[in-house]
Design an enzyme around this catalytic site. Structure first.
Site, PDB file in Angstrom:
ATOM      1  N   GLU A  23      35.022  15.572 -51.911  1.00 53.37           N
ATOM      2  CA  GLU A  23      36.086  16.539 -52.168  1.00 53.37           C
ATOM      3  C   GLU A  23      35.777  17.304 -53.455  1.00 53.37           C
ATOM      4  O   GLU A  23      35.629  16.711 -54.518  1.00 53.37           O
ATOM      5  CB  GLU A  23      37.436  15.836 -52.290  1.00 53.37           C
ATOM      6  CG  GLU A  23      38.589  16.802 -52.435  1.00 53.37           C
ATOM      7  CD  GLU A  23      39.948  16.107 -52.444  1.00 53.37           C
ATOM      8  OE1 GLU A  23      40.904  16.708 -51.931  1.00 53.37           O
ATOM      9  OE2 GLU A  23      40.030  14.977 -52.963  1.00 53.37           O
ATOM     10  N   CYS A  36      44.653  19.640 -51.238  1.00 49.30           N
ATOM     11  CA  CYS A  36      44.079  18.406 -50.696  1.00 49.30           C
ATOM     12  C   CYS A  36      43.667  18.559 -49.236  1.00 49.30           C
ATOM     13  O   CYS A  36      42.721  17.920 -48.783  1.00 49.30           O
ATOM     14  CB  CYS A  36      45.055  17.247 -50.863  1.00 49.30           C
ATOM     15  SG  CYS A  36      46.694  17.539 -50.192  1.00 49.30           S
TER      16      CYS A  36
END
Length: 494
Positions: free
Chosen positions: A397, A301
């Site tokens: 992302e 992440c």
């Protein structure tokens, strides 16, 4: 630790006894309706286990077991030193079984065995050890009242904690939630990602062996839209800690509002910038930048996927960085020298490939990397140049081994580019100028800023983000804030 060859791991795999049932009230059990789903090795496509697909009824049973154990005081009322001894034993058991756990982790999620055995498993054990050692060194407070009153401020466990953890670091991030929650005296119901249940189920078995009372740690496996939602909506869950996507984090906050206003602690997405100034050690910056985006197949992440480089060194950096990406060993996770393994499953691999295709269609230049075989979960390290801030590759992302290089001319421009994101999980700064390091770090909107290193992490420092990267904090003593509540006791003296 010594890394064995593939033949060693295949032989060890043949002797594994995989746990695939839920773990509720100290016992492994099937889902209430007998349902299962396939847990697959993403690197080979082989079936590893038919895992229990828990229902809302199973979640309720696990929460009731957790509540009963909490209310009984069998764990919550133990002295800190007694809880400490159990978690220290659990840490030791993790290390005694580190090869088995590393193999399970590698088989289950496709990560290189060298990373699982050298980083993930020792990290999980260390987390339990750290919180175990911390708990009997924390004190309450006495408020500054007048002489006729005494007011104490103490921490109490919140009660029943739900923990929902992701598939990229299944055991590590489970430990990040479990260790502070358990050592504080809570009872926990943990939901692993549906793709990666194997190591936490083995952990549950080890926790019982370490002396954790039945019902204090429960594991419910299954699909997020059923099991995760049931935990989020449950009226008897007091707190829910989550690591995963921003979209799902928002769903949990909605579940809280619809149910009992349980505390929600989300640690969510990221699109972390890596700011490389002209006065840095270029070779060191290149080496760490590669680690920052390609480690764990980019399924991190906080991966530094936006590489912002001073235009005066951009060409030199790019040439070295592309060469580094091309030199990385991609392949079988069980081979000792593999650096980039398989992505978690075919759906995710296709999502990453679609991000690569979209970047090309928007005008970014593919400097290295291949779309690859659509029947494979492997995506090679990929680097894009000629990226503009408006492109999806600079904003979304990807959660894969895909880097975007952007240039800047001034410090002001670099900071503006870095902060131009809905996320704020992490950032890195490369410079030999101490004043610049302080100045830029202060202006970056990120939970962790690493200077002349990458993704700096330690049990003693909090991990979490700003903006839509969530506001939960894992690690450090600050993590105890999630799992404890403050009580004031005011005593009027006669």
């Amino acid at each position: 630790m010594t890394i064995q060859d593939k033949a060693y791991w295949l032989k060890k795999q043949a002797s594994l006894s995989l746990k695939s049932q839920a773990f509720i009230n100290g016992e492994f059990c099937d889902a209430s309706d007998g349902g299962t789903y396939d847990t697959i090795n993403p690197a080979t496509g082989e079936l590893l286990a038919a895992t229990a697909a828990c229902t809302a009824q199973d979640v309720d049973r696990a929460v009731r077991a957790a509540r009963a154990s909490f209310d009984s005081g069998i764990w919550a009322d133990q002295a800190p030193g007694e809880r400490k001894a159990v978690l220290k034993k659990l840490a030791a058991l993790i290390m005694e079984n580190h090869q088995e756990l590393a193999l399970l982790e590698s088989l289950n999620v496709g990560k290189p065995i060298q990373d699982a055995i050298n980083i993930d498993i020792p990290g999980a054990a260390g987390c339990f050890e750290w919180y175990a050692e911390a708990i009997d060194k924390l004190y309450g407070e006495v408020a500054p009242t007048d002489r006729n009153n005494i007011a104490t401020i103490t921490r109490e466990p919140v009660g029943v904690v739900a923990a929902v953890v992701p598939w990229n670091f299944p055991l590590d991030i489970a430990a990040w939630k479990l260790a502070p929650a358990l050592i504080s005296g809570n009872s926990v119901v943990l939901k692993p990602a549906e793709q990666s249940p194997l190591t936490v189920l083995r952990l549950a078995e080890l926790a019982k062996q370490a002396g954790l009372p039945d019902g204090v740690f429960n594991v419910v496996t299954g699909h997020g839209h059923i099991v995760g939602k049931a935990l989020g909506m449950h009226m008897d869950v007091d707190c829910l800690a989550f690591t995963g996507s921003t979209r799902v984090g928002k769903m949990f906050m909605g579940y809280s509002a619809e149910s009992n206003m349980k505390q929600i602690w989300p640690e969510t997405g990221g699109k972390s910038p890596n700011l490389i100034f002209a006065d840095c050690d270029l070779d060191d910056a290149v080496e760490h930048a590669a680690m920052g985006i390609f480690f764990n197949q980019g399924e991190v992440c906080s991966a530094n996927s936006r590489i912002l480089v001073d235009n005066s060194i951009k060409q030199a950096f790019t040439e070295k960085f592309v060469a580094k990406a091309q030199s990385m060993k991609v392949g079988d996770p069980l081979e000792a020298d593999t650096q980039v393994g398989a992505l978690i499953d075919m759906n995710h691999a296709e999502n990453v490939r679609s991000c690569i295709t979209k970047a090309q269609s928007e005008g970014a230049t593919l400097l290295t990397g291949k779309i690859g075989d659509h029947s494979s979960t492997v995506v090679t390290p990929t680097v894009f140049g000629d990226v503009t801030p408006q492109m999806a590759i600079a904003r979304d992302e990807v959660f894969g081994p895909v880097a975007a290089i952007l240039g800047f001319d001034t410090e002001e421009e670099a900071v503006a580019l870095a902060n131009d994101s809905i996320y704020g999980l992490a950032a890195s700064v490369w410079t030999a100028n101490l004043s610049r390091a302080h100045r830029v770090s202060k202006r970056l909107k990120a939970g962790t800023v690493s200077v002349n290193t990458m993704d700096a992490l330690d049990f003693s420092t909090p991990f979490g983000g700003f903006k839509q990267s969530g506001f939960g904090r894992d690690l450090s003593l600050h993590a105890l804030d999630k799992f404890t509540q403050l009580k004031t006791t005011w005593i009027k003296l006669s």
